[in-house]
Design an enzyme around this catalytic site. Structure first.
Site, PDB file in Angstrom:
ATOM      1  N   GLU A  70      14.023   0.573   7.892  1.00 15.62           N
ATOM      2  CA  GLU A  70      14.772   1.696   8.959  1.00 15.62           C
ATOM      3  C   GLU A  70      15.116   2.551   7.863  1.00 15.62           C
ATOM      4  OE1 GLU A  70      14.469  -2.080  10.974  1.00 15.62           O
ATOM      5  OE2 GLU A  70      15.157  -1.360   8.949  1.00 15.62           O
ATOM      6  N   ARG A 273       5.124  -2.564 -10.400  1.00 17.51           N
ATOM      7  CA  ARG A 273       6.466  -2.004  -9.555  1.00 17.51           C
ATOM      8  C   ARG A 273       7.479  -1.542 -10.441  1.00 17.51           C
ATOM      9  NH1 ARG A 273       7.774   0.889  -4.954  1.00 17.51           N
ATOM     10  NH2 ARG A 273       9.883   0.280  -4.258  1.00 17.51           N
ATOM     11  N   MET A 312       6.503   7.157 -14.921  1.00 16.81           N
ATOM     12  CA  MET A 312       7.298   7.044 -13.677  1.00 16.81           C
ATOM     13  C   MET A 312       7.167   8.134 -12.727  1.00 16.81           C
ATOM     14  SD  MET A 312       9.311   4.471 -14.037  1.00 16.81           S
ATOM     15  CE  MET A 312      10.530   4.526 -13.077  1.00 16.81           C
ATOM     16  N   GLY A 313       7.171   8.037 -11.406  1.00 18.53           N
ATOM     17  CA  GLY A 313       7.144   8.963 -10.395  1.00 18.53           C
ATOM     18  C   GLY A 313       5.730   9.594 -10.241  1.00 18.53           C
ATOM     19  N   PRO A 339       2.248   1.507   2.834  1.00 15.65           N
ATOM     20  CA  PRO A 339       0.777   1.805   2.791  1.00 15.65           C
ATOM     21  C   PRO A 339       0.389   3.403   3.043  1.00 15.65           C
ATOM     22  CG  PRO A 339       1.370   0.663   4.577  1.00 15.65           C
ATOM     23  CD  PRO A 339       2.651   0.876   4.024  1.00 15.65           C
ATOM     24  N   LEU A 340       1.473   3.907   3.672  1.00 12.80           N
ATOM     25  CA  LEU A 340       1.279   5.462   4.122  1.00 12.80           C
ATOM     26  C   LEU A 340       1.201   6.271   3.015  1.00 12.80           C
ATOM     27  CD1 LEU A 340       3.407   5.579   7.247  1.00 12.80           C
ATOM     28  CD2 LEU A 340       1.285   5.022   7.288  1.00 12.80           C
ATOM     29  N   GLU A 341       1.551   5.922   1.968  1.00 17.69           N
ATOM     30  CA  GLU A 341       1.230   6.847   0.732  1.00 17.69           C
ATOM     31  C   GLU A 341      -0.062   6.989   0.270  1.00 17.69           C
ATOM     32  OE1 GLU A 341       3.954   5.062  -2.649  1.00 17.69           O
ATOM     33  OE2 GLU A 341       5.889   6.030  -1.564  1.00 17.69           O
TER      34      GLU A 341
END
Length: 423
Positions: A70, A273, A312-313, A339-341
């Site tokens: 959320e 990760r 990173m990033g 997953p939308l990335e």
């Protein structure tokens, strides 16, 4: 009308009495558990209403997301709210420790105050609202707290459910006590749902039709990067394994080395990760006997089969150059990552079975070939092979990604427009 009002007030009074008694009974148990298990130490004072909030003034917009999923869904709308309403202070609340950690990370420079939502007990709620004094409260998904809703109505605080959804199990529970929740919904200013199905569920458990509408899904308001990336991937088919966790790298390398024998043009970009795991992942990659490089060393796919994304990033923009992606954190108990990335770039996403942080998203993606949840490493390898071997199926999956985003766009604008209409 007067008799109905008395009836509803009596219902609320009974609820407050029963919930307060139950809270008093369970408080010693909660304290014992808290002492024995340190993870329950989080937020207990704030949830009781004991906190020192900064001076927020009379113009406050409050967002609530109970946990990780959320809070992530609220990211863009919270940032857009800050931009659209610069005269208002922003307060963000969560219900869980992990949700709080994500909120602190994402909104520390955006929100004016970040804390926990109080227990739904009259004393706790009143303490909270006396200190925060929001003008409007927007609660994500399916957090229905009767005392909080009643107190908002009593104080003329505008209360909205946004990105509203209702699982079948939640729907069955609410429907069984519809006579009570029908009253609770009368305290709301608006109910904005993810789909027509969710809207119908809310209405059937008591939400007034005149305040209930479909807004689509906030989680699909993902922005593309406009960065141009050249890692020597031209003429190859690139697979990305993003946000992998311990134990998943082996699964990915096993699938990739097996498929590499059949599809010589494929390359792999793997992004652990946690940065501290890069040396271990590099060691595993070298054990495949394929050529291995790292992003920090500016290695290219012109002479490398596997590159470790150890910077990173950068992962988000890297999905723009892949053919499809495996999303990590899904073959353990992490609950998956977003997953939308990948899908936002028209690239199909694959995840393992642990996707509880993004279950609703996969529910939408899974209606087409935009997103696939596999149960085992063997299924992962088989589905990767399907995407590589069947060009027609692959192209259809890419088109499905575009169709999903087209169908779901606009949710953020609905929320901002709603706020502009009442503030």
């Amino acid at each position: 009308m007067y008799s109905c009002l008395i009836y509803n007030v009596n219902k609320m009074f009974i609820y407050e009495i029963l919930s307060t008694i139950l809270f008093i009974i369970l408080l010693p148990v909660y304290y014992i558990v808290r002492v024995c298990n340190k993870k329950f130490l989080y937020g207990w004072k704030e949830k009781l209403g004991f906190f020192n909030s900064p001076e927020l003034g009379d113009k406050v917009i409050m967002y609530h997301g109970v946990s990780v999923g959320e809070v992530i869904a609220l990211e863009n709308v919270i940032k857009k709210t800050k931009e659209s309403f610069p005269d208002y202070k922003l307060v963000v609340t969560t219900g869980t420790k992990t949700g709080q950690e994500i909120a602190q990370k994402k909104f520390k420079d955006v929100a004016d105050y970040i804390t926990y939502l109080p227990f739904d007990i009259s004393f706790c709620v009143k303490q909270f609202l006396n200190k925060v004094r929001p003008s409007v409260v927007l609660i994500a998904e399916t957090e229905l707290w009767p005392t909080f809703a009643y107190e908002c109505k009593r104080r003329n605080i505008l209360l909205y459910t946004i990105n509203g959804r209702m699982s079948d199990s939640t729907y069955s529970l609410y429907k069984s006590i519809r006579c009570f929740y029908k009253y609770v919904f009368q305290n709301y200013t608006g109910i904005l749902t993810q789909s027509q199905e969710d809207m119908d569920k809310f209405i059937s458990v008591g939400a007034p039709k005149e305040i209930t509408s479909v807004m689509k899904n906030l989680k699909f308001d993902v922005k593309k990067s406009d960065a141009v990336i050249d890692m020597g991937q031209s003429g190859t088919r690139l697979i990305i394994a993003g946000s992998t966790h311990k134990g998943e790298d082996e699964i990915v390398f096993d699938a990739f080395t097996s498929l590499k024998k059949e599809f010589s043009d494929i390359k792999l970009l793997i992004a652990p990760r946690h940065p501290q795991r890069v040396p271990n992942v590099l060691e595993l990659a070298k054990s495949t006997n394929l050529s291995v490089g790292t992003r920090s060393n500016n290695d290219l796919f012109t002479d490398k089969d596997i590159i470790i994304l150890d910077t990173m990033g950068e992962l988000g923009k890297m999905y723009s150059i892949c053919d499809f992606a495996f999303i990590g954190g899904s073959f353990n108990k992490t609950g998956g990552h977003n997953p939308l990335e990948a899908v936002v770039y028209g690239k199909p996403a694959i995840s393992g079975p642990s996707i509880h942080n993004f279950k609703d998203i996969y529910g939408i993606l899974g209606k087409s070939n935009a997103g696939k949840v596999v149960k085992t490493p063997e299924e992962l390898k088989s589905y990767m092979k399907l995407l590589l071997s069947d060009l027609e199926f692959y192209n259809r999956a890419c088109q499905d990604c575009e169709f999903v985003f087209e169908d779901q766009k606009g949710a953020l604008d609905v929320v901002i427009s709603t706020l502009k209409g009442v503030l």
